[in-house]
Each structure stands twice: as C-alpha cells, then as structure tokens.
Motif scaffolding. Structure first.
Motif, PDB file in Angstrom:
ATOM      1  N   GLY A 181       0.778  -1.229   0.000  1.00 20.17           N
ATOM      2  CA  GLY A 181       0.000   0.000   0.000  1.00 20.17           C
ATOM      3  C   GLY A 181       0.805   1.272   0.000  1.00 20.17           C
ATOM      4  N   ILE A 182       2.132   1.178   0.054  1.00 18.62           N
ATOM      5  CA  ILE A 182       2.986   2.365   0.078  1.00 18.62           C
ATOM      6  C   ILE A 182       3.098   2.958  -1.320  1.00 18.62           C
ATOM      7  N   VAL A 183       3.035   4.281  -1.414  1.00 16.46           N
ATOM      8  CA  VAL A 183       3.264   4.994  -2.674  1.00 16.46           C
ATOM      9  C   VAL A 183       4.429   5.953  -2.439  1.00 16.46           C
ATOM     10  N   GLY A 184       5.565   5.650  -3.056  1.00 15.11           N
ATOM     11  CA  GLY A 184       6.739   6.484  -2.846  1.00 15.11           C
ATOM     12  C   GLY A 184       7.813   6.240  -3.880  1.00 15.11           C
ATOM     13  N   ASN A 185       8.891   6.986  -3.769  1.00 15.33           N
ATOM     14  CA  ASN A 185      10.087   6.802  -4.588  1.00 15.33           C
ATOM     15  C   ASN A 185      11.293   6.683  -3.663  1.00 15.33           C
ATOM     16  N   PHE A 186      12.085   5.644  -3.865  1.00 14.66           N
ATOM     17  CA  PHE A 186      13.271   5.427  -3.033  1.00 14.66           C
ATOM     18  C   PHE A 186      14.484   5.978  -3.746  1.00 14.66           C
ATOM     19  N   ALA A 231      10.823   9.239  -0.554  1.00 16.75           N
ATOM     20  CA  ALA A 231       9.843  10.305  -0.752  1.00 16.75           C
ATOM     21  C   ALA A 231       8.474   9.638  -0.722  1.00 16.75           C
ATOM     22  N   LEU A 232       7.659  10.011   0.238  1.00 14.81           N
ATOM     23  CA  LEU A 232       6.426   9.278   0.513  1.00 14.81           C
ATOM     24  C   LEU A 232       5.195  10.151   0.302  1.00 14.81           C
ATOM     25  N   ALA A 233       4.281   9.689  -0.552  1.00 14.18           N
ATOM     26  CA  ALA A 233       2.965  10.319  -0.662  1.00 14.18           C
ATOM     27  C   ALA A 233       2.048   9.702   0.387  1.00 14.18           C
ATOM     28  N   TYR A 234       1.070  10.475   0.859  1.00  9.08           N
ATOM     29  CA  TYR A 234       0.125   9.898   1.814  1.00  9.08           C
ATOM     30  C   TYR A 234      -1.337  10.228   1.489  1.00  9.08           C
ATOM     31  N   PHE A 235      -1.565  11.053   0.475  1.00  7.29           N
ATOM     32  CA  PHE A 235      -2.925  11.235  -0.050  1.00  7.29           C
ATOM     33  C   PHE A 235      -2.830  11.912  -1.404  1.00  7.29           C
ATOM     34  N   ASN A 236      -3.949  11.912  -2.121  1.00  6.08           N
ATOM     35  CA  ASN A 236      -4.060  12.589  -3.420  1.00  6.08           C
ATOM     36  C   ASN A 236      -3.089  12.037  -4.459  1.00  6.08           C
ATOM     37  N   MET A 237      -2.942  10.701  -4.482  1.00  7.15           N
ATOM     38  CA  MET A 237      -2.102  10.077  -5.498  1.00  7.15           C
ATOM     39  C   MET A 237      -2.426   8.586  -5.599  1.00  7.15           C
ATOM     40  N   THR A 239      -3.519   5.059  -5.441  1.00  5.58           N
ATOM     41  CA  THR A 239      -4.451   4.289  -4.623  1.00  5.58           C
ATOM     42  C   THR A 239      -4.701   4.902  -3.250  1.00  5.58           C
ATOM     43  N   LEU A 240      -4.077   6.024  -2.955  1.00  9.84           N
ATOM     44  CA  LEU A 240      -4.182   6.645  -1.637  1.00  9.84           C
ATOM     45  C   LEU A 240      -5.479   7.446  -1.515  1.00  9.84           C
ATOM     46  N   PRO A 241      -5.874   7.817  -0.287  1.00 10.11           N
ATOM     47  CA  PRO A 241      -7.075   8.647  -0.118  1.00 10.11           C
ATOM     48  C   PRO A 241      -6.984   9.927  -0.932  1.00 10.11           C
ATOM     49  N   ALA A 242      -8.122  10.375  -1.425  1.00 14.61           N
ATOM     50  CA  ALA A 242      -8.146  11.583  -2.251  1.00 14.61           C
ATOM     51  C   ALA A 242      -7.962  12.844  -1.415  1.00 14.61           C
ATOM     52  N   GLN A 243      -8.389  12.818  -0.156  1.00 17.38           N
ATOM     53  CA  GLN A 243      -8.341  13.998   0.698  1.00 17.38           C
ATOM     54  C   GLN A 243      -7.480  13.741   1.931  1.00 17.38           C
ATOM     55  N   LEU A 244      -6.996  14.827   2.520  1.00 17.67           N
ATOM     56  CA  LEU A 244      -6.215  14.732   3.745  1.00 17.67           C
ATOM     57  C   LEU A 244      -7.208  14.617   4.905  1.00 17.67           C
TER      58      LEU A 244
END
Length: 460
Positions: A181-186, A231-237, A239-244
């Motif tokens: 479930g992580i969305v990021g770039n290493f 670099a980690l996204a946590y929303f609005n990208m 499969t992540l939640p659309a809103q904070l």
C-alpha cells in the motif's frame, strides 16, 4: 535561535539611475598589457543545489561598474534571466559572496541572488506567460541545468561562464515503491552502499498539496548528500485517499518498516522529515513510533488539526487516525476558503480550549533529536508560534535529546526549496508570506543546517 536580518539595499531610484548609466556608458578601452576580465565560480563551475556558490569577476579596473546577467532556459524553451549591478573593489574584483548588488533583480550581498531572483523573459509570448514553477520546469525532468552568467558594461560582454546547477548527483538511483500500500520513490545515493556499510535513512513527506512532488525534490537533495531517502505520498495520489482526512498513522509505520527492512538502510539511523501538514505528521509519527531517531519539521503545527478537503464541503474530521480511531484534533474556527483568513482560522482554533489541549502532539515521546523551522511572516498558518510551542513543551518535559527552533525573520511558509531555485512561480491559492529576499535567505540557511543536523545525529 537563528534569525535572518535584511542586508544592504539601495533605493529603487538609485538602482534605476545606475542602470541607465550603464546603458549609455562608453565601451571601456582594454590596454594590450592588461589581462582580459574573467568569470570564475567558487567552489567550481558545477554546483550541487543547496551548496554555497560565489560568482567572481576578476581583472576589472578598480571601481569599474559592471552588470552581472544570468540566463537559462526551462524545459518548455522559455528563457529566464536575472541581473545584479556591481562595482569592482580596489583589486579589480567583483565577488557576489562578499560584495553588494546595487540594483537589478536583487540587492545587497547575496551569493544566491542571481539564481533565486530569475524571472521569465519579458519577450515571452503572452500565451506562454504563466510562470512555471522552477522545480517542476527543471528539476523533475533534468538532473542538472546550465545557467549562463555574463559580466557586461555598456551593452558589451566582458566575460562569461556557464554554471551547472546539479539537482541530483549522477550516481543517485531512483526506484518507485509500490508495496504493501505504500506509494513512494526510493532515492539511493548509489546503486549499492560501500561494502560492509549501510546508509542512514530519511522518510520525507510533503504538505497539504498532496502527492509526492515536494517530497521528491527534497529527497533528491538529501540522497545527493549520502542519505537513503523515501519520498512518501500519503494522499491525493494513485491508490491513496483523495483527501487529507483521517490518514492512518499505521500507513507511515508501513513506510518505516519498509525502510528498516531495506538491506541498504541502517535500521537504527532513520529520520522523518516533513513540511507544513507534513511537519505536523512528522512530529506526530515520531511521537508514536520509537523507530524514528530524528525529526525535521518545517513550518509545523504543535497540535493535530482538522482535516483539509479541497473541493466540496468541508468535513469536521481529524486529519489523522490511529488504531481505527480519529486522532484528537483542533477544529477550524471559520471557513478555510477565505484567502485572507486562513491564518486567523488556525489562531482562533488554538485558544485555551479542551479540544486544543487534547490535540497537542506529545513530542516529549520522540526518541531522538528534533529540529523545527519557521518564518516570522508565515501567513498560511502560525508556524512560528506553533514551532515555539513544540520547543516549550520539550523544555518543560526535560527532553533528553537535542532540540532547536530555527526562526527566520521576515520569511514565510515556503522554506523547503534551496536558494538557487527561483522564487517566481504560479500564484499560490493562499498567501504564503515573506519577502523574496527573506525567503531565499531562509531557504539557503535552513537547508545547510538541516544537512548539518542529520549529519551530526545520523552519520556518527
């Protein structure tokens, strides 16, 4: 506490008259026995973004007036330029790191002035005039960019040199992370760490804009200095939640576990860094999970706040959740859509109320050093007072690790980019505050201090 104070500046009238004088000055005659003017760059013509840089013009006449002009081109072919007006010292030298610009696009002693003060060329066609943010126009698509610097007198070019601004070191590798479930770039400093060693690690998150853009920009700079950075996204990208809205802290724990399980990362040397809402997240995550050994929080909050929803009706929910329950939060005191009132919304919500007390982040639980950074003219939210509340709590609780608050006089909310990134960009939806000069100085100083902080506590 670090404070940046304004440096030397002349009046606009003087600058204009000086510029006019340059335009009509006769071309200087060059004695055949004199050496031709030269431009050099210190420490070299190839500068890693964020590092100190000085442009030096030598072999001028003592007191000679020259214009330093910088030009570059973005990925859409649009030209950007800047200028500074200087007078050579008694040795016939102009050095931007120690001498003041008396006019042009910036004033005073400013080694980064030629870069941050760049604006789009006046002859850019009207249909292309909308400014592109320099980071997205350059750094996202290129590992470096060349800036041409020329010394001019009376419309004549005396000397020129190319400066390569390096956004990311050539040996850095970037790998997308889409696991658990992580969305990021290493971002790894190289294909593999030196034999028998592991890199210190940093997880970087952005703010209420969502996605990964600002986190990626910071990750490139830190990985170029020897850190393995997620670099980690946590929303609005994707499969992540659309809103904070009620973002689970367990999501960040999965990112922590991923970094600690990475064979190239030292599991015991892991920091968490974030800006704005990401700074709020950084303090909250580090207070919750002892695996985080150092924290950098740019323009943060000292308490958890209500969720942010762009487009549609606001919902009175927490920004975060933990173990299936909302994290206690400070509700907004008014409508966040008012462009001139969002700071007041946060200030009003921070009264001595039961909700505000319950939402305080228990920063004393952090298991490592803490660095918080703010500007005194942050108009988006009161990061200065909130950052001070963080250190006050640490002081009161006799926090056993080092902690520091870098407060920059006259700077605003956007402080994470290094000083060589031009400040010209698309208008912000909300006012961010700070003068260009104060923001540039704060960015430059803060970035170097962040690197020094991480080096001291993670590279021992």
């Amino acid at each position: 506490m670090k404070r940046i104070t304004p440096l030397f500046a002349r009046s606009a009238i003087f600058a204009a008259s000086l510029a006019l004088g340059f335009a009509h000055a006769p071309a200087a005659t060059q004695n055949s026995t004199e050496r031709a003017p030269q431009i050099s760059v210190r420490p070299s013509g190839r500068v890693l973004l964020g590092d100190a840089v000085g442009v030096v013009v030598s072999n001028l006449r003592p007191g000679q007036a020259v214009v330093l002009r910088a030009t570059t081109t973005d990925t859409k072919g649009r030209r950007w330029n800047s200028s500074g007006f200087y007078r050579a010292d008694a040795r016939g030298v102009v050095d931007t790191a120690r001498q003041a610009s008396e006019g042009g696009t910036y004033l005073g002693v400013d080694q980064w002035g030629l870069f941050w003060s760049m604006t789009m060329a006046a002859d850019t066609p009207e249909g292309e005039r909308e400014p592109a943010h320099f980071q997205s126009g350059f750094a996202d698509n290129k590992r470096s960019n060349v800036v041409r610097v020329e010394a001019r007198e009376g419309g004549r070019t005396l000397a020129g040199a190319d400066i390569e601004l390096v956004y990311i070191a050539p040996e850095v590798t970037i790998t997308p992370v889409r696991e658990n479930g992580i969305v990021g770039n290493f971002h790894a400093p190289s294909a593999a760490p030196p034999r028998g060693r592991r890199w210190p690690g940093v997880i970087v998150v952005g703010g209420s804009e969502g996605g990964m853009h600002s986190a990626n920009a910071t990750a490139k700079l830190l990985s170029s200095r020897g850190y393995a950075v997620l670099a980690l996204a946590y929303f609005n990208m994707e499969t992540l939640p659309a809103q904070l809205e009620e973002i689970p802290l367990e999501y960040f724990k999965r990112a922590i576990d991923w970094m600690r399980a990475n064979p190239s990362v030292d599991a015991e040397r892991l920091a968490f860094a974030g800006s704005s809402k990401g700074g709020e997240a950084a303090l909250l995550v580090a207070s919750t999970y002892p695996e985080v050994k150092a924290v950098v929080a740019y323009v943060p909050a000292h308490a958890a706040f209500q969720s942010i929803r762009f487009g549609g009706q606001q919902t009175v929910k927490s920004s975060w959740s933990f173990q299936g329950r909302p994290v206690p939060f400070v509700p907004y005191a008014g409508a966040t859509e008012r462009h001139d009132g969002i700071r007041a919304v946060y200030l009003d919500g921070l009264g001595d109320s039961e909700a505000a007390r319950a939402a305080l982040i228990p920063v004393e639980r952090i298991r490592g050093p803490v660095l918080v950074i703010s500007g005194t003219d942050d108009r988006l939210w009161p990061s200065g007072p909130m950052a001070e509340r963080v250190v006050e709590r640490l002081r009161k609780e006799r926090f056993r690790f080092p902690y520091q608050h870098l407060s920059y006089e006259g700077a605003g909310h956007s402080l994470t980019a290094p000083a060589q990134i031009p400040l010209a960009g698309p208008p912000s939806r909300f006012p961010l505050g700070g003068t260009d000069r104060a923001n540039a100085n704060a960015r430059a100083d803060a970035f170097l201090k962040v690197v020094a902080f991480l080096d001291e506590h993670l590279k021992k």
